[in-house]
Design a protein around this motif. Structure first.
Motif, PDB file in Angstrom:
ATOM      1  N   LEU A  18       5.626  -2.455  14.439  1.00 26.49           N
ATOM      2  CA  LEU A  18       5.402  -1.696  13.208  1.00 26.49           C
ATOM      3  C   LEU A  18       4.693  -2.547  12.160  1.00 26.49           C
ATOM      4  CD1 LEU A  18       5.890   0.821  11.414  1.00 26.49           C
ATOM      5  CD2 LEU A  18       8.068  -0.247  10.778  1.00 26.49           C
ATOM      6  N   PHE A  19       5.172  -3.761  11.944  1.00 27.50           N
ATOM      7  CA  PHE A  19       4.545  -4.643  10.954  1.00 27.50           C
ATOM      8  C   PHE A  19       3.109  -4.987  11.352  1.00 27.50           C
ATOM      9  CE2 PHE A  19       9.074  -6.285  10.074  1.00 27.50           C
ATOM     10  CZ  PHE A  19       9.296  -5.267   9.168  1.00 27.50           C
ATOM     11  N   ALA A  20       2.887  -5.222  12.644  1.00 26.30           N
ATOM     12  CA  ALA A  20       1.530  -5.533  13.112  1.00 26.30           C
ATOM     13  C   ALA A  20       0.595  -4.346  12.895  1.00 26.30           C
ATOM     14  CB  ALA A  20       1.564  -5.924  14.577  1.00 26.30           C
ATOM     15  N   LEU A  21       1.073  -3.139  13.153  1.00 26.64           N
ATOM     16  CA  LEU A  21       0.244  -1.948  12.926  1.00 26.64           C
ATOM     17  C   LEU A  21      -0.070  -1.741  11.453  1.00 26.64           C
ATOM     18  CD1 LEU A  21       1.815   0.557  15.473  1.00 26.64           C
ATOM     19  CD2 LEU A  21      -0.422  -0.550  15.604  1.00 26.64           C
ATOM     20  N   ILE A  22       0.894  -2.002  10.598  1.00 25.68           N
ATOM     21  CA  ILE A  22       0.663  -1.884   9.158  1.00 25.68           C
ATOM     22  C   ILE A  22      -0.384  -2.892   8.702  1.00 25.68           C
ATOM     23  CG2 ILE A  22       1.726  -2.254   6.894  1.00 25.68           C
ATOM     24  CD1 ILE A  22       4.288  -0.989   8.088  1.00 25.68           C
ATOM     25  N   VAL A  23      -0.257  -4.133   9.140  1.00 27.53           N
ATOM     26  CA  VAL A  23      -1.217  -5.174   8.762  1.00 27.53           C
ATOM     27  C   VAL A  23      -2.600  -4.852   9.333  1.00 27.53           C
ATOM     28  CG1 VAL A  23      -1.827  -7.609   9.055  1.00 27.53           C
ATOM     29  CG2 VAL A  23       0.498  -6.975   8.396  1.00 27.53           C
ATOM     30  N   ALA A  24      -2.655  -4.424  10.588  1.00 28.42           N
ATOM     31  CA  ALA A  24      -3.946  -4.091  11.200  1.00 28.42           C
ATOM     32  C   ALA A  24      -4.596  -2.896  10.509  1.00 28.42           C
ATOM     33  CB  ALA A  24      -3.761  -3.802  12.686  1.00 28.42           C
ATOM     34  N   GLY A  25      -3.805  -1.898  10.179  1.00 29.94           N
ATOM     35  CA  GLY A  25      -4.340  -0.738   9.467  1.00 29.94           C
ATOM     36  C   GLY A  25      -4.862  -1.107   8.091  1.00 29.94           C
ATOM     37  N   THR A  26      -4.136  -1.959   7.398  1.00 29.33           N
ATOM     38  CA  THR A  26      -4.589  -2.420   6.086  1.00 29.33           C
ATOM     39  C   THR A  26      -5.872  -3.222   6.214  1.00 29.33           C
ATOM     40  OG1 THR A  26      -2.290  -2.518   5.350  1.00 29.33           O
ATOM     41  CG2 THR A  26      -3.898  -3.684   4.017  1.00 29.33           C
ATOM     42  N   TRP A  27      -5.950  -4.061   7.230  1.00 27.47           N
ATOM     43  CA  TRP A  27      -7.167  -4.855   7.459  1.00 27.47           C
ATOM     44  C   TRP A  27      -8.361  -3.955   7.760  1.00 27.47           C
ATOM     45  CZ3 TRP A  27      -9.787  -5.732  12.231  1.00 27.47           C
ATOM     46  CH2 TRP A  27     -10.827  -6.654  12.132  1.00 27.47           C
ATOM     47  N   LEU A  28      -8.144  -2.938   8.602  1.00 26.54           N
ATOM     48  CA  LEU A  28      -9.241  -2.022   8.931  1.00 26.54           C
ATOM     49  C   LEU A  28      -9.677  -1.208   7.713  1.00 26.54           C
ATOM     50  CD1 LEU A  28      -8.168  -0.709  12.439  1.00 26.54           C
ATOM     51  CD2 LEU A  28     -10.135  -2.164  11.890  1.00 26.54           C
ATOM     52  N   TYR A  29      -8.724  -0.806   6.894  1.00 24.79           N
ATOM     53  CA  TYR A  29      -9.025   0.038   5.742  1.00 24.79           C
ATOM     54  C   TYR A  29      -9.618  -0.758   4.575  1.00 24.79           C
ATOM     55  CZ  TYR A  29      -8.441   3.616   2.178  1.00 24.79           C
ATOM     56  OH  TYR A  29      -8.659   4.522   1.178  1.00 24.79           O
ATOM     57  N   LEU A  30      -9.048  -1.917   4.285  1.00 22.89           N
ATOM     58  CA  LEU A  30      -9.465  -2.678   3.110  1.00 22.89           C
ATOM     59  C   LEU A  30     -10.313  -3.909   3.431  1.00 22.89           C
ATOM     60  CD1 LEU A  30      -6.110  -2.637   1.117  1.00 22.89           C
ATOM     61  CD2 LEU A  30      -8.105  -1.193   0.737  1.00 22.89           C
ATOM     62  N   GLY A  31     -10.156  -4.465   4.618  1.00 24.47           N
ATOM     63  CA  GLY A  31     -10.853  -5.703   4.953  1.00 24.47           C
ATOM     64  C   GLY A  31     -10.071  -6.907   4.473  1.00 24.47           C
ATOM     65  N   SER A  32     -10.429  -8.057   5.006  1.00 23.57           N
ATOM     66  CA  SER A  32      -9.674  -9.269   4.669  1.00 23.57           C
ATOM     67  C   SER A  32     -10.070  -9.853   3.320  1.00 23.57           C
ATOM     68  CB  SER A  32      -9.847 -10.325   5.760  1.00 23.57           C
ATOM     69  OG  SER A  32     -11.213 -10.668   5.875  1.00 23.57           O
ATOM     70  N   GLY A  33     -11.114  -9.316   2.698  1.00 19.53           N
ATOM     71  CA  GLY A  33     -11.519  -9.797   1.382  1.00 19.53           C
ATOM     72  C   GLY A  33     -10.707  -9.199   0.247  1.00 19.53           C
ATOM     73  N   SER A  34      -9.909  -8.199   0.550  1.00 22.60           N
ATOM     74  CA  SER A  34      -9.115  -7.524  -0.472  1.00 22.60           C
ATOM     75  C   SER A  34      -7.831  -8.299  -0.757  1.00 22.60           C
ATOM     76  CB  SER A  34      -8.767  -6.112  -0.004  1.00 22.60           C
ATOM     77  OG  SER A  34      -7.829  -5.513  -0.864  1.00 22.60           O
ATOM     78  N   GLY A  35      -7.484  -8.359  -2.011  1.00 23.14           N
ATOM     79  CA  GLY A  35      -6.220  -8.992  -2.378  1.00 23.14           C
ATOM     80  C   GLY A  35      -5.019  -8.215  -1.863  1.00 23.14           C
ATOM     81  N   TRP A  36      -5.157  -6.884  -1.773  1.00 24.09           N
ATOM     82  CA  TRP A  36      -4.055  -6.058  -1.269  1.00 24.09           C
ATOM     83  C   TRP A  36      -3.737  -6.370   0.189  1.00 24.09           C
ATOM     84  CZ3 TRP A  36      -0.634  -3.968  -4.118  1.00 24.09           C
ATOM     85  CH2 TRP A  36      -0.963  -3.542  -5.396  1.00 24.09           C
ATOM     86  N   PHE A  37      -4.765  -6.693   0.961  1.00 27.62           N
ATOM     87  CA  PHE A  37      -4.524  -7.068   2.359  1.00 27.62           C
ATOM     88  C   PHE A  37      -3.609  -8.284   2.422  1.00 27.62           C
ATOM     89  CE2 PHE A  37      -5.641  -9.988   5.816  1.00 27.62           C
ATOM     90  CZ  PHE A  37      -5.192  -9.243   6.890  1.00 27.62           C
ATOM     91  N   TRP A  38      -3.872  -9.281   1.609  1.00 20.75           N
ATOM     92  CA  TRP A  38      -3.066 -10.504   1.645  1.00 20.75           C
ATOM     93  C   TRP A  38      -1.661 -10.253   1.135  1.00 20.75           C
ATOM     94  CZ3 TRP A  38      -4.835 -13.812   4.840  1.00 20.75           C
ATOM     95  CH2 TRP A  38      -6.204 -13.867   5.079  1.00 20.75           C
ATOM     96  N   ILE A  39      -1.524  -9.343   0.186  1.00 17.28           N
ATOM     97  CA  ILE A  39      -0.187  -8.980  -0.295  1.00 17.28           C
ATOM     98  C   ILE A  39       0.597  -8.276   0.812  1.00 17.28           C
ATOM     99  CG2 ILE A  39       1.050  -7.463  -1.904  1.00 17.28           C
ATOM    100  CD1 ILE A  39      -1.166  -8.167  -3.964  1.00 17.28           C
ATOM    101  N   VAL A  40      -0.074  -7.339   1.510  1.00 17.41           N
ATOM    102  CA  VAL A  40       0.583  -6.633   2.615  1.00 17.41           C
ATOM    103  C   VAL A  40       0.938  -7.614   3.728  1.00 17.41           C
ATOM    104  CG1 VAL A  40       0.203  -4.932   4.452  1.00 17.41           C
ATOM    105  CG2 VAL A  40      -0.412  -4.384   2.098  1.00 17.41           C
TER     106      VAL A  40
END
Length: 71
Positions: A18-40
């Motif tokens: 579940l956590f991996a899917l959430i992180v992967a989904g956030t990465w796909l949606y926002l990209g690794s340049g987003s601060g929200w990705f790193w917070i998630v």
């Protein structure tokens, strides 16, 4: 004790997935340049640590109560 161990491992695997899917989904949606990705990502790491700690505690309580040396 085997059923408790299996339950703990299954539960850990479900939460990790579940956590991996959430992180992967956030990465796909926002990209690794987003601060929200790193917070998630940081939140997922903390949540994973917490879940592992609680599952280890549950397993150890069961081990103390049911293994042969407690009789």
């Amino acid at each position: 004790m085997g059923t408790t161990t299996a339950w703990v491992l299954r539960t850990w695997a479900k939460f990790t997935l579940l956590f991996a899917l959430i992180v992967a989904g956030t990465w796909l949606y926002l990209g690794s340049g987003s601060g929200w990705f790193w917070i998630v990502l940081a939140g997922a790491v903390v949540a994973e640590w917490y879940v592992m700690r609680q599952l280890a505690r549950e397993w150890s309580w069961e081990a103390r109560a049911t293994w042969w040396w407690s009789a």
